[in-house]
Scaffold this active site. Structure first.
Site, PDB file in Angstrom:
ATOM      1  N   LYS A 246       0.820  -1.226   0.000  1.00  0.00           N
ATOM      2  CA  LYS A 246       0.000   0.000   0.000  1.00  0.00           C
ATOM      3  C   LYS A 246       0.849   1.270   0.000  1.00  0.00           C
ATOM      4  O   LYS A 246       2.038   1.255   0.315  1.00  0.00           O
ATOM      5  CB  LYS A 246      -0.980  -0.032   1.171  1.00  0.00           C
ATOM      6  CG  LYS A 246      -2.128  -0.997   0.834  1.00  0.00           C
ATOM      7  CD  LYS A 246      -3.373  -0.763   1.601  1.00  0.00           C
ATOM      8  CE  LYS A 246      -4.473  -1.658   1.028  1.00  0.00           C
ATOM      9  NZ  LYS A 246      -5.518  -1.952   1.990  1.00  0.00           N
ATOM     10  N   ARG A 281      -4.323  -9.974   4.185  1.00  0.00           N
ATOM     11  CA  ARG A 281      -4.704  -9.917   2.762  1.00  0.00           C
ATOM     12  C   ARG A 281      -3.474  -9.442   1.996  1.00  0.00           C
ATOM     13  O   ARG A 281      -3.036  -8.302   2.175  1.00  0.00           O
ATOM     14  CB  ARG A 281      -5.876  -8.941   2.608  1.00  0.00           C
ATOM     15  CG  ARG A 281      -6.443  -8.837   1.227  1.00  0.00           C
ATOM     16  CD  ARG A 281      -7.587  -7.831   1.197  1.00  0.00           C
ATOM     17  NE  ARG A 281      -8.133  -7.708  -0.142  1.00  0.00           N
ATOM     18  CZ  ARG A 281      -7.592  -6.967  -1.093  1.00  0.00           C
ATOM     19  NH1 ARG A 281      -6.499  -6.282  -0.871  1.00  0.00           N
ATOM     20  NH2 ARG A 281      -8.152  -6.914  -2.293  1.00  0.00           N
TER      21      ARG A 281
HETATM   22  N1  HH2 Z   1      -7.656  -3.290   0.376  1.00  0.00           N
HETATM   23  C1  HH2 Z   1      -7.927  -3.230  -0.946  1.00  0.00           C
HETATM   24  C2  HH2 Z   1      -9.073  -3.852  -1.456  1.00  0.00           C
HETATM   25  N2  HH2 Z   1      -9.905  -4.545  -0.657  1.00  0.00           N
HETATM   26  N3  HH2 Z   1     -10.468  -5.346   1.489  1.00  0.00           N
HETATM   27  C3  HH2 Z   1     -10.213  -5.408   2.804  1.00  0.00           C
HETATM   28  N4  HH2 Z   1     -11.038  -6.094   3.615  1.00  0.00           N
HETATM   29  N5  HH2 Z   1      -9.115  -4.801   3.352  1.00  0.00           N
HETATM   30  C4  HH2 Z   1      -8.240  -4.088   2.611  1.00  0.00           C
HETATM   31  O1  HH2 Z   1      -7.262  -3.526   3.167  1.00  0.00           O
HETATM   32  C5  HH2 Z   1      -8.481  -3.992   1.194  1.00  0.00           C
HETATM   33  C6  HH2 Z   1      -9.639  -4.637   0.669  1.00  0.00           C
HETATM   34  C7  HH2 Z   1      -7.011  -2.484  -1.862  1.00  0.00           C
HETATM   35  O2  HH2 Z   1      -6.045  -3.334  -2.415  1.00  0.00           O
HETATM   36  P1  HH2 Z   1      -6.119  -3.996  -3.876  1.00  0.00           P
HETATM   37  O3  HH2 Z   1      -7.310  -4.891  -3.995  1.00  0.00           O
HETATM   38  O4  HH2 Z   1      -4.835  -4.659  -4.160  1.00  0.00           O
HETATM   39  O5  HH2 Z   1      -6.266  -2.769  -4.877  1.00  0.00           O
HETATM   40  P2  HH2 Z   1      -7.492  -2.156  -5.662  1.00  0.00           P
HETATM   41  O6  HH2 Z   1      -8.479  -1.658  -4.657  1.00  0.00           O
HETATM   42  O7  HH2 Z   1      -6.877  -1.057  -6.480  1.00  0.00           O
HETATM   43  O8  HH2 Z   1      -8.096  -3.240  -6.512  1.00  0.00           O
END
Ligand code: HH2
Length: 302
Positions: A246, A281
């Site tokens: 992040k 995650r």
């Molecule tokens: N972070 C992201 C997405 N979903 N869900 C939970 N429960 N907790 C988190 O910290 C979280 C989440 C963001 O990460 P990522 O899916 O890699 O990126 P993007 O939102 O750009 O798809």
């Protein structure tokens, strides 16, 4: 695991400080129990063109299934599939587009691996379709606030739900995050959302809380939440932490890009385990697995 029995005296004679039911040590899912001790390593698979880290890489069902198999072989005990980016500034995706991206990938991944799959969505219609096609857990970054049907759906289907804190919406959340006391406010928000979920019929032992690292938070807010994860774990539910690659990690190490944030991510994961996280995650499963093994071995000797 979920009983409301009064706290028992500990061998050292002290009583636990709070009277909330103990947090679950496993999540019951349709694909079997997901152990939370040692913490579950949840691999991230985004069927999106624009996710901040793996955008575009897992849109193709065959590539997503191959990545899923690799993650499970590397130690992922669950996978989280999303089809709408929630990165700062991201615009909302309509449900039909989210489904168009998600379903072929979910079908391919479901056929390829047996571990529990969570679906990262805020929409009941998307969650319902995913549960019908073999997803096991709903991961809602809005904690049931964006779609009033979502918690009732989880209750009816008897599936676990992740309730995450976010200040604002993905489109606006990083403009000017503000808290008087970030730990108190996030803890109170999550306790209230968990109470709402239980009132909607979700079982206590099917609820997971998440401080929402990077969702309407400055670097300082994220660090403080990670330093005081124990305060969130004390609410009485398992805690999921999403620090993987992040932005705050990039900022703390001099502005590195997402793919250069692995070492910083591992440091944050180790501290999350020490603070009581039950699910991590992550994009980098093998590194997370080793971080869990080492940090948990150290924590257990305390
Ligand atoms: N972070 C992201 C997405 N979903 N869900 C939970 N429960 N907790 C988190 O910290 C979280 C989440 C963001 O990460 P990522 O899916 O890699 O990126 P993007 O939102 O750009 O798809």
């Amino acid at each position: 695991m979920t009983s409301a029995a009064p706290p028992q005296p500990r061998p050292d004679g002290e009583r636990p400080a709070d009277r909330t039911p103990a947090a679950a040590t496993l999540l019951r899912t349709r694909s079997g129990p997901l152990a939370l001790d040692p913490p579950a390593v949840v691999g991230v698979l985004n069927a999106t063109p624009d996710s901040f880290s793996d955008g575009g890489r897992h849109l193709d069902p065959g590539r997503a299934a191959a990545a899923a198999c690799e993650m499970v072989a590397a130690g992922a005990t669950a996978l989280d599939l999303g089809a709408e980016s929630t990165r700062p500034g991201a615009a909302p995706v309509p449900a039909d587009e989210e489904l168009r991206r998600l379903i072929p990938v979910l079908d391919a991944v479901r056929a390829a691996v047996r571990v529990p799959l969570s679906v990262d969505t805020t929409k009941a219609a998307v969650a319902r379709a995913a549960l019908d096609r073999g997803a096991d857990v709903v991961n809602d970054v809005s904690a049931g606030r964006f779609d009033p049907e979502l918690l009732a759906l989880c209750a009816r289907e008897g599936v676990p739900v992740v309730l995450m804190h976010m200040q604002g919406t993905p489109a606006t959340m990083q403009r000017a995050p503000r808290y008087d006391d970030v730990v108190d406010e996030v803890r109170a928000f999550l306790a209230a959302r968990a109470a709402d979920a239980e009132a909607a019929g979700v079982r206590h032992d099917a609820i997971v809380l998440d401080p929402g690292i990077g969702f309407g938070k400055t670097v300082e807010h994220n660090c403080r939440l990670l330093a005081r994860l124990d305060a969130l774990a004390a609410v009485g539910y398992p805690v999921l932490v999403g620090v993987s690659r992040k932005g705050f990690i990039g900022q703390l190490v001099g502005g590195r890009r997402p793919e250069e944030r692995l070492h910083g991510t591992v440091a944050a994961l180790a501290l999350a385990v020490a603070g009581g996280a039950s699910l991590l995650r992550v994009h980098d499963v093998a590194a997370a697995r080793d971080a869990v093994a080492v940090s948990r071995a150290i924590v257990r000797t305390a």
